[in-house]
Design a protein around this motif. Structure first.
Motif, PDB file in Angstrom:
ATOM      1  N   TRP A  86       0.807  -1.223   0.000  1.00  0.00           N
ATOM      2  CA  TRP A  86       0.000   0.000   0.000  1.00  0.00           C
ATOM      3  C   TRP A  86       0.836   1.267   0.000  1.00  0.00           C
ATOM      4  CZ3 TRP A  86      -4.556  -0.380  -1.822  1.00  0.00           C
ATOM      5  CH2 TRP A  86      -5.250  -1.586  -1.704  1.00  0.00           C
ATOM      6  N   ALA A  87       2.017   1.236   0.596  1.00  0.00           N
ATOM      7  CA  ALA A  87       2.884   2.419   0.538  1.00  0.00           C
ATOM      8  C   ALA A  87       3.393   2.634  -0.882  1.00  0.00           C
ATOM      9  CB  ALA A  87       4.046   2.273   1.506  1.00  0.00           C
ATOM     10  N   VAL A  88       3.721   1.556  -1.580  1.00  0.00           N
ATOM     11  CA  VAL A  88       4.178   1.678  -2.969  1.00  0.00           C
ATOM     12  C   VAL A  88       3.056   2.206  -3.858  1.00  0.00           C
ATOM     13  CG1 VAL A  88       4.880   0.357  -5.005  1.00  0.00           C
ATOM     14  CG2 VAL A  88       6.037  -0.021  -2.817  1.00  0.00           C
ATOM     15  N   VAL A  89       1.856   1.661  -3.712  1.00  0.00           N
ATOM     16  CA  VAL A  89       0.723   2.141  -4.517  1.00  0.00           C
ATOM     17  C   VAL A  89       0.447   3.612  -4.227  1.00  0.00           C
ATOM     18  CG1 VAL A  89      -1.750   1.904  -4.923  1.00  0.00           C
ATOM     19  CG2 VAL A  89      -0.329  -0.128  -4.756  1.00  0.00           C
ATOM     20  N   ALA A  90       0.502   3.991  -2.946  1.00  0.00           N
ATOM     21  CA  ALA A  90       0.277   5.391  -2.578  1.00  0.00           C
ATOM     22  C   ALA A  90       1.288   6.305  -3.248  1.00  0.00           C
ATOM     23  CB  ALA A  90       0.335   5.545  -1.065  1.00  0.00           C
ATOM     24  N   ALA A  91       2.561   5.912  -3.205  1.00  0.00           N
ATOM     25  CA  ALA A  91       3.596   6.727  -3.831  1.00  0.00           C
ATOM     26  C   ALA A  91       3.403   6.809  -5.344  1.00  0.00           C
ATOM     27  CB  ALA A  91       4.976   6.152  -3.500  1.00  0.00           C
ATOM     28  N   GLN A  92       3.056   5.681  -5.964  1.00  0.00           N
ATOM     29  CA  GLN A  92       2.838   5.677  -7.405  1.00  0.00           C
ATOM     30  C   GLN A  92       1.689   6.594  -7.809  1.00  0.00           C
ATOM     31  OE1 GLN A  92       2.333   1.460  -8.002  1.00  0.00           O
ATOM     32  NE2 GLN A  92       4.522   1.115  -8.416  1.00  0.00           N
ATOM     33  N   LYS A  93       0.744   6.787  -6.908  1.00  0.00           N
ATOM     34  CA  LYS A  93      -0.394   7.669  -7.174  1.00  0.00           C
ATOM     35  C   LYS A  93      -0.160   9.083  -6.660  1.00  0.00           C
ATOM     36  CE  LYS A  93      -3.723   3.949  -7.657  1.00  0.00           C
ATOM     37  NZ  LYS A  93      -5.067   3.411  -7.357  1.00  0.00           N
ATOM     38  N   LYS A  94       1.137   9.376  -6.385  1.00  0.00           N
ATOM     39  CA  LYS A  94       1.582  10.729  -6.026  1.00  0.00           C
ATOM     40  C   LYS A  94       1.052  11.197  -4.679  1.00  0.00           C
ATOM     41  CE  LYS A  94       3.633  11.092 -10.059  1.00  0.00           C
ATOM     42  NZ  LYS A  94       5.106  11.056 -10.201  1.00  0.00           N
ATOM     43  N   LYS A  95       0.813  10.257  -3.778  1.00  0.00           N
ATOM     44  CA  LYS A  95       0.419  10.616  -2.422  1.00  0.00           C
ATOM     45  C   LYS A  95       1.649  10.552  -1.517  1.00  0.00           C
ATOM     46  CE  LYS A  95      -3.852  10.435  -3.931  1.00  0.00           C
ATOM     47  NZ  LYS A  95      -4.556  11.665  -4.360  1.00  0.00           N
ATOM     48  N   HIS A  96       1.867  11.583  -0.750  1.00  0.00           N
ATOM     49  CA  HIS A  96       2.952  11.588   0.223  1.00  0.00           C
ATOM     50  C   HIS A  96       2.624  10.577   1.319  1.00  0.00           C
ATOM     51  CE1 HIS A  96       4.601  15.198  -1.711  1.00  0.00           C
ATOM     52  NE2 HIS A  96       3.326  15.514  -1.888  1.00  0.00           N
ATOM     53  N   VAL A  97       3.652   9.938   1.887  1.00  0.00           N
ATOM     54  CA  VAL A  97       3.436   8.753   2.719  1.00  0.00           C
ATOM     55  C   VAL A  97       3.948   8.966   4.142  1.00  0.00           C
ATOM     56  CG1 VAL A  97       3.943   6.301   3.008  1.00  0.00           C
ATOM     57  CG2 VAL A  97       3.603   7.238   0.705  1.00  0.00           C
ATOM     58  N   LEU A  98       3.018   8.950   5.094  1.00  0.00           N
ATOM     59  CA  LEU A  98       3.345   8.881   6.519  1.00  0.00           C
ATOM     60  C   LEU A  98       3.038   7.453   6.944  1.00  0.00           C
ATOM     61  CD1 LEU A  98       4.169  10.258   9.181  1.00  0.00           C
ATOM     62  CD2 LEU A  98       1.753  10.837   9.517  1.00  0.00           C
ATOM     63  N   GLU A 118      10.765   8.032  -3.975  1.00  0.00           N
ATOM     64  CA  GLU A 118      11.740   8.885  -4.667  1.00  0.00           C
ATOM     65  C   GLU A 118      11.374   9.054  -6.138  1.00  0.00           C
ATOM     66  OE1 GLU A 118      16.591   9.324  -5.278  1.00  0.00           O
ATOM     67  OE2 GLU A 118      15.765   7.603  -4.200  1.00  0.00           O
ATOM     68  N   SER A 119      10.950   7.979  -6.775  1.00  0.00           N
ATOM     69  CA  SER A 119      10.588   8.048  -8.195  1.00  0.00           C
ATOM     70  C   SER A 119       9.410   8.987  -8.428  1.00  0.00           C
ATOM     71  CB  SER A 119      10.236   6.642  -8.715  1.00  0.00           C
ATOM     72  OG  SER A 119      11.358   5.792  -8.672  1.00  0.00           O
ATOM     73  N   SER A 120       8.487   9.029  -7.475  1.00  0.00           N
ATOM     74  CA  SER A 120       7.299   9.871  -7.629  1.00  0.00           C
ATOM     75  C   SER A 120       7.473  11.261  -7.041  1.00  0.00           C
ATOM     76  CB  SER A 120       6.098   9.187  -6.966  1.00  0.00           C
ATOM     77  OG  SER A 120       5.750   8.002  -7.655  1.00  0.00           O
ATOM     78  N   GLY A 121       8.615  11.495  -6.388  1.00  0.00           N
ATOM     79  CA  GLY A 121       8.863  12.816  -5.824  1.00  0.00           C
ATOM     80  C   GLY A 121       7.983  13.153  -4.639  1.00  0.00           C
ATOM     81  N   VAL A 122       7.620  12.124  -3.841  1.00  0.00           N
ATOM     82  CA  VAL A 122       6.765  12.361  -2.687  1.00  0.00           C
ATOM     83  C   VAL A 122       7.563  12.202  -1.399  1.00  0.00           C
ATOM     84  CG1 VAL A 122       4.682  11.654  -3.907  1.00  0.00           C
ATOM     85  CG2 VAL A 122       5.955   9.952  -2.569  1.00  0.00           C
ATOM     86  N   GLN A 123       7.091  12.869  -0.366  1.00  0.00           N
ATOM     87  CA  GLN A 123       7.759  12.816   0.932  1.00  0.00           C
ATOM     88  C   GLN A 123       7.424  11.518   1.658  1.00  0.00           C
ATOM     89  OE1 GLN A 123       9.939  15.256   2.312  1.00  0.00           O
ATOM     90  NE2 GLN A 123      10.338  13.493   3.637  1.00  0.00           N
ATOM     91  N   PHE A 124       8.434  10.943   2.298  1.00  0.00           N
ATOM     92  CA  PHE A 124       8.261   9.763   3.154  1.00  0.00           C
ATOM     93  C   PHE A 124       8.675  10.137   4.565  1.00  0.00           C
ATOM     94  CE2 PHE A 124      10.026   6.244   5.507  1.00  0.00           C
ATOM     95  CZ  PHE A 124       9.106   5.219   5.323  1.00  0.00           C
ATOM     96  N   MET A 125       7.908   9.666   5.527  1.00  0.00           N
ATOM     97  CA  MET A 125       8.276   9.817   6.941  1.00  0.00           C
ATOM     98  C   MET A 125       7.651   8.670   7.714  1.00  0.00           C
ATOM     99  SD  MET A 125       7.391  12.914   9.663  1.00  0.00           S
ATOM    100  CE  MET A 125       8.406  14.172   8.873  1.00  0.00           C
ATOM    101  N   ASP A 126       8.381   8.135   8.693  1.00  0.00           N
ATOM    102  CA  ASP A 126       7.757   7.146   9.569  1.00  0.00           C
ATOM    103  C   ASP A 126       7.155   7.865  10.773  1.00  0.00           C
ATOM    104  OD1 ASP A 126       9.525   7.135  11.955  1.00  0.00           O
ATOM    105  OD2 ASP A 126      11.029   6.239  10.648  1.00  0.00           O
ATOM    106  N   ALA A 127       6.220   7.193  11.419  1.00  0.00           N
ATOM    107  CA  ALA A 127       5.437   7.825  12.489  1.00  0.00           C
ATOM    108  C   ALA A 127       6.052   7.581  13.867  1.00  0.00           C
ATOM    109  CB  ALA A 127       4.001   7.328  12.437  1.00  0.00           C
TER     110      ALA A 127
END
Length: 357
Positions: A86-98, A118-127
């Protein structure tokens, strides 16, 4: 100046999502735009029980949240085994991921998540919420003070709680198909991150799991400890689902000591305590000087400060002022690398295991 509100979607209705959804509503630059669950009824009840805005959309699946054009970022509190998908799908759909911790079953899975972000240019952060409390910065100042603390010699952290009721049989944290890392991923994550934080994110050379870790019949870790090899330092941690609640961090230096008893979640939501003593000596009546207690206050709880910072990074990306901040993926990966090494040490009969970034 009115801050832009980053619109969050939430996929999953785990208990921790109650805390983070409240944080999203408390943060001045975020709001909840959608929530999805495997059933529409569960998502609807969750939104109602947690005071979601009337405008928040409710979906009976996860894909609908990720396809919603009114969602900028997604919070993922799903079981760890579902993070990769689900994190990969979210990133592929240009959603930033917490992403809730532990972020992955192993570093290989995490690398695929980070590559997608990184490929989608979205921010990643763990909670990892405690990283965002102002107390954390103040404690780091103590550890960096050569006159007050000196050189770090020893570091020890404990994170534990007793899994009550049918926890040890039915909780997802002890299900090898959902969260196979068990106590190491759930509570050990905090201790390992604290150790890395205290040592400026330098990885240990090797780790050695302490013998007789307790595992359930499916091989999920219920309790374990480890020694982390840093030259000239004694560094250990313990995590468990079988010991009374504890979230302690103790750092001993050549000139001073730092202790905090609630580093994961402050006992009081808006006040974080820690204790420091320098140049201690034994006197007839005890210790002199006595440790000093410090109290760091904050208007917002640490989880709200976390989502506020995440949203600030997202807004900078949206405005074209910055690219995704690489600090947070780096911290997640180093934490996961150490977890992987501890698992390997346990599986290899508690032999030392080299840590490779």
């Amino acid at each position: 100046m009115i801050e832009t509100r980053i619109r969050f979607g939430i996929i999953g209705c785990a208990n921790i999502a109650r805390k983070v959804s409240r944080a999203i509503l408390l943060s001045p630059n975020t709001t909840i735009s959608a929530i999805g669950s495997r059933s529409l009824e569960k998502a609807t009840a969750f939104a109602s029980e947690n005071g979601f805005p009337e405008t928040a959309k409710v979906y009976g699946n996860y894909d609908a949240v990720l396809d919603d054009p009114d969602v900028d970022a997604v919070y993922v509190p799903l079981p760890t085994s579902l993070h990769l998908r689900w994190a990969v799908v979210a990133a592929q759909k240009k959603k930033h991921v917490l992403l809730e911790k532990p972020v992955a079953i192993n570093v290989g899975e995490l690398d695929r998540i980070l590559e997608a972000c990184e490929s989608s240019g979205v921010q990643f952060m763990d909670a990892t919420m405690w990283m965002h409390h102002p107390r954390t910065e103040k404690m780091k100042e103590v550890l960096s003070d050569q006159q007050r603390f000196g050189q770090l010699n020893s570091l020890h952290s404990t994170c534990s709680y007793v899994g009550e009721g049918d926890f040890l049989k039915n909780n997802i944290r002890v299900n090898s198909n959902l969260d196979s890392l068990g106590a190491l991923g759930d509570m050990g994550w905090y201790s390992i991150r604290a150790i890395l934080w205290a040592l400026d994110y330098q990885l240990p050379k090797t780790v050695t799991a302490i013998r007789d870790a307790e595992l359930n019949e499916s091989g999920v870790i219920l309790s374990c400890g480890a020694s982390l090899n840093y030259e000239g330092k004694v560094v250990t941690f313990y995590c468990s689902f079988l010991s009374n609640l504890s979230t302690d961090l103790i750092a001993l230096g050549t000139k001073g000591n730092l202790r905090v008893h609630d580093f994961v979640v402050p006992f009081t939501e808006t006040v974080g305590h820690y204790y420091v003593v320098s140049n201690s000596k034994w006197v007839k009546l005890g210790l002199d000087p006595e440790p000093s207690e410090f109290k760091i206050t904050t208007e917002l709880p640490q989880e709200a400060l976390m989502v506020q910072e995440f949203a600030r990074l997202v807004e900078r990306i949206h405005s074209g002022d910055a690219k995704p901040e690489k600090k947070w993926p780096m911290l997640s990966r180093k934490t996961q690398v150490v977890i992987d090494a501890i698992v390997a040490s346990i599986n290899d009969g508690y032999e030392p295991f080299e840590v490779v970034n």
